[in-house]
Design a protein around this motif. Sequence first.
Motif, PDB file in Angstrom:
ATOM      1  N   UNK A 312       0.824  -1.222   0.000  1.00 14.88           N
ATOM      2  CA  UNK A 312       0.000   0.000   0.000  1.00 14.88           C
ATOM      3  C   UNK A 312       0.853   1.265   0.000  1.00 14.88           C
ATOM      4  N   UNK A 313       1.971   1.238  -0.723  1.00 12.21           N
ATOM      5  CA  UNK A 313       2.882   2.367  -0.702  1.00 12.21           C
ATOM      6  C   UNK A 313       2.754   3.244  -1.944  1.00 12.21           C
ATOM      7  N   UNK A 314       2.023   2.799  -2.932  1.00  5.51           N
ATOM      8  CA  UNK A 314       1.949   3.525  -4.203  1.00  5.51           C
ATOM      9  C   UNK A 314       0.682   4.369  -4.265  1.00  5.51           C
ATOM     10  N   UNK A 315       0.861   5.656  -4.548  1.00  2.00           N
ATOM     11  CA  UNK A 315      -0.292   6.549  -4.712  1.00  2.00           C
ATOM     12  C   UNK A 315      -0.924   6.298  -6.070  1.00  2.00           C
ATOM     13  N   UNK A 316      -2.219   6.343  -6.091  1.00  2.00           N
ATOM     14  CA  UNK A 316      -2.926   6.126  -7.351  1.00  2.00           C
ATOM     15  C   UNK A 316      -2.869   7.365  -8.231  1.00  2.00           C
ATOM     16  N   UNK A 317      -2.756   8.544  -7.656  1.00  2.00           N
ATOM     17  CA  UNK A 317      -2.745   9.788  -8.420  1.00  2.00           C
ATOM     18  C   UNK A 317      -1.461  10.547  -8.146  1.00  2.00           C
ATOM     19  N   UNK A 318      -1.029  11.331  -9.132  1.00  2.00           N
ATOM     20  CA  UNK A 318       0.157  12.166  -8.937  1.00  2.00           C
ATOM     21  C   UNK A 318      -0.193  13.313  -7.986  1.00  2.00           C
ATOM     22  N   UNK A 319       0.835  13.961  -7.499  1.00  2.00           N
ATOM     23  CA  UNK A 319       0.662  15.044  -6.528  1.00  2.00           C
ATOM     24  C   UNK A 319      -0.212  16.159  -7.110  1.00  2.00           C
ATOM     25  N   UNK A 320      -1.189  16.589  -6.304  1.00  2.00           N
ATOM     26  CA  UNK A 320      -2.053  17.688  -6.728  1.00  2.00           C
ATOM     27  C   UNK A 320      -3.311  17.265  -7.421  1.00  2.00           C
ATOM     28  N   UNK A 321      -3.513  15.939  -7.650  1.00  2.00           N
ATOM     29  CA  UNK A 321      -4.740  15.461  -8.283  1.00  2.00           C
ATOM     30  C   UNK A 321      -5.348  14.364  -7.435  1.00  2.00           C
ATOM     31  N   UNK A 322      -6.651  14.147  -7.645  1.00  2.00           N
ATOM     32  CA  UNK A 322      -7.339  13.090  -6.929  1.00  2.00           C
ATOM     33  C   UNK A 322      -8.536  12.641  -7.760  1.00  2.00           C
ATOM     34  N   UNK A 323      -9.180  11.564  -7.280  1.00  2.00           N
ATOM     35  CA  UNK A 323     -10.374  11.059  -7.943  1.00  2.00           C
ATOM     36  C   UNK A 323     -10.177   9.645  -8.426  1.00  2.00           C
ATOM     37  N   UNK A 324     -11.275   9.038  -8.837  1.00  2.00           N
ATOM     38  CA  UNK A 324     -11.224   7.654  -9.300  1.00  2.00           C
ATOM     39  C   UNK A 324     -10.310   7.522 -10.503  1.00  2.00           C
ATOM     40  N   UNK A 325     -10.299   8.557 -11.348  1.00  2.00           N
ATOM     41  CA  UNK A 325      -9.421   8.558 -12.515  1.00  2.00           C
ATOM     42  C   UNK A 325      -8.433   9.720 -12.459  1.00  2.00           C
ATOM     43  N   UNK A 326      -8.199  10.215 -11.218  1.00  2.00           N
ATOM     44  CA  UNK A 326      -7.248  11.328 -11.001  1.00  2.00           C
ATOM     45  C   UNK A 326      -7.628  12.528 -11.856  1.00  2.00           C
ATOM     46  N   UNK A 327      -8.953  12.725 -12.018  1.00  2.00           N
ATOM     47  CA  UNK A 327      -9.406  13.772 -12.921  1.00  2.00           C
ATOM     48  C   UNK A 327      -9.621  15.117 -12.220  1.00  2.00           C
ATOM     49  N   UNK A 328      -9.524  15.127 -10.883  1.00  2.00           N
ATOM     50  CA  UNK A 328      -9.784  16.372 -10.147  1.00  2.00           C
ATOM     51  C   UNK A 328      -8.476  16.993  -9.666  1.00  2.00           C
ATOM     52  N   UNK A 329      -8.532  18.321  -9.532  1.00  2.00           N
ATOM     53  CA  UNK A 329      -7.378  19.055  -8.981  1.00  2.00           C
ATOM     54  C   UNK A 329      -7.623  19.350  -7.503  1.00  2.00           C
ATOM     55  N   UNK A 330      -6.627  19.059  -6.673  1.00  2.00           N
ATOM     56  CA  UNK A 330      -6.763  19.306  -5.229  1.00  2.00           C
ATOM     57  C   UNK A 330      -6.948  20.806  -4.969  1.00  2.00           C
ATOM     58  N   UNK A 331      -7.853  21.112  -4.063  1.00  2.00           N
ATOM     59  CA  UNK A 331      -8.150  22.511  -3.721  1.00  2.00           C
ATOM     60  C   UNK A 331      -7.437  22.951  -2.442  1.00  2.00           C
ATOM     61  N   UNK A 332      -6.559  22.121  -1.946  1.00  2.00           N
ATOM     62  CA  UNK A 332      -5.875  22.436  -0.684  1.00  2.00           C
ATOM     63  C   UNK A 332      -4.931  23.627  -0.870  1.00  2.00           C
ATOM     64  N   UNK A 333      -4.827  24.447   0.202  1.00  2.00           N
ATOM     65  CA  UNK A 333      -3.868  25.546   0.210  1.00  2.00           C
ATOM     66  C   UNK A 333      -2.478  24.928   0.321  1.00  2.00           C
ATOM     67  N   UNK A 334      -1.721  25.005  -0.776  1.00  2.00           N
ATOM     68  CA  UNK A 334      -0.531  24.178  -0.917  1.00  2.00           C
ATOM     69  C   UNK A 334       0.494  24.405   0.190  1.00  2.00           C
ATOM     70  N   UNK A 335       0.723  25.666   0.587  1.00  2.00           N
ATOM     71  CA  UNK A 335       1.784  25.950   1.560  1.00  2.00           C
ATOM     72  C   UNK A 335       1.423  25.479   2.967  1.00  2.00           C
ATOM     73  N   UNK A 336       0.134  25.218   3.204  1.00  2.00           N
ATOM     74  CA  UNK A 336      -0.287  24.786   4.535  1.00  2.00           C
ATOM     75  C   UNK A 336      -0.741  23.328   4.550  1.00  2.00           C
TER      76      UNK A 336
END
Length: 628
Positions: A312-336
Amino acid sequence: MQSLQTCTVLLVLSILIGLSWSLNPRDPNVCSVWESFPTSVKESYAHPYDQVTEEPCSEPRTSYRCTRHRITYKTAYRQAVKMDYRRRYQCCPGYYESRDKCVPRCTKECVHGRCVAPDRCQCEGGWRGDDCSSACNDKHWGPGCSQLCKCENGGLCNPVTGTCQCPPGYIGRRCEDPCPPGTFGKGCLQKCQCGTGGSCDKVTGECLCRDNFTGTFCEKACPKSRCPLRCPCQNGGICQGKGICACPPGWTGEVCTERCAEGRFGPNCAQECVCHNRGHCNPETGQCQCAEGFTGNSGGCLCEPGFRGPQCRERMCRHGTYGLHCEHTCLCHDTHTLSCHPLKGECTCQPGWAGLYCNETCARGYYGHGCLEPCLCVNGGVCDSVSGRCHCAPGYTGAHCESPCKSGTYGKNCSLECSCSNSVDCSPIDGTCFCKEGWRGRYCSIPCSKDTWGLGCNATCQCANGALCNPADGSCTCSPGWQGPLCDQPCPYGDQCSITCPSCAHSSSCHHVTGQCVCTPGYTGALCEQACPVGLYGKQCTGVCRCAHNSTCNHQDGSCLCPPGWTGPDCTLQCHPGMFGLNCAQVCSCPPNFYCDPQTGECVCESGPGTDCKKGMVWSPLYPMNSY
């Protein structure tokens, strides 16, 4: 017909899928709860029924029939709603449901690792930190590993916060302090077991014996010849060659003084165990000791959604994206933000930040990951939202601002010194001087004025007759000749009323200051033993007598003592005719034609001296003497 068959197949499949995803009650991470639910029941009750009959009336002469009413009860039934109870299965606290399994939840995403228990990450090689997000080595920490670790004596830096994790034998913010005498080990929490013949190694707890003592705890005195070899292993450890201990189950360390860390058990703590739901692993047997409300022996681990791989060490999506197909962009405030969940997009905030997008600071009174840690600062201290370190209000110090400034200091961090002269203490907050009794002013350098005393010089002195008032307690120091708490009572004269008056005559008194006799009116002399000289009278004999006809006056009050024949305040009035003597108090008894001498009372013929007064003879200066 075909449509009907298709619907039937879909219904069966949906039921099978629902059944296949139901939780297994035997899963160690599945908990059961009792819940109430309403249900419809049929219940019986007594229904009143009015039975009407006709009977002969009680009056025998009438032929009418009378109606009679009688209430009877019959059993009836009705629908009612009652509460029933049933057992429902759900994932235990710290776990969430994934298909038919309950898997652990880590509030902080295990970036380079896997969640093996609630809020417990198992990091991949080369990664460190609570969330396995830091690639810093042991000597660096912080963003980009740019901060140099300042831990001493082999202490390790937390890769995120930089706090020091001290090795056994040392404590302090930077691991700079060795364990106090009598303690050793991790956090200096273990107590030395060595007897009077030895001391304790601050790291391992091994007993270091003095000369002529031996034994594991230096408890034995050596024979006269020489001390035999000793085994330093404690807690049942067995020596295997020089300086090597085989520790029993539950113990490890050079001399078997360290308890197994959580998750380890067995001889030398060589085996690993995993206990769920806050259960603790027995360090000797490896058996899980469950927390209250849980049971079972062990549990399995599944990948948290959004991760994959055998561990369980591999992320399914690259940094900054999420979703079943990694189609969404993370809305998190990056510096925090530490990480964005690869499946759900949930933001895992850095310590000190909160909110859906990690754009909110911690609420007052909380700090750390998720702003879940309550601040422990007291007395108005404010904690750092990241580390929880307390910033104390003026007047307080200590790790939790629990200690007021020591006497004589004040202000922020107790760094200022008070400037008081005659004070009890000063305010630890602003340095205000608290003056001793008898002093006043900003720095307590001004003594109380003559007529005041006490705290703040607010009390008024009550001392009389020129006495001195003590500015501290208001007590009176009397002037010579006075005594009493307020110096308002005269006394024998002298300092502190210590000298006895001489014997003054005629009830005279002694002056309470000089000691001289104060004579009563009419007396004089050093001891008031002499009456006033003739012609003088009164206090200190200063009065002059004003009495006529050579009369004298009383030496005390000056009243005239008239000679016979005279009266009045100053002896100027002759006695009235017919009266004579002292104070004209005597009555004359002369025959006719005689008058009474006012001084002696002798009868004198009115015709003049030398004339024999006879009956019928009257003498008058206007008429010659006649015979009778």
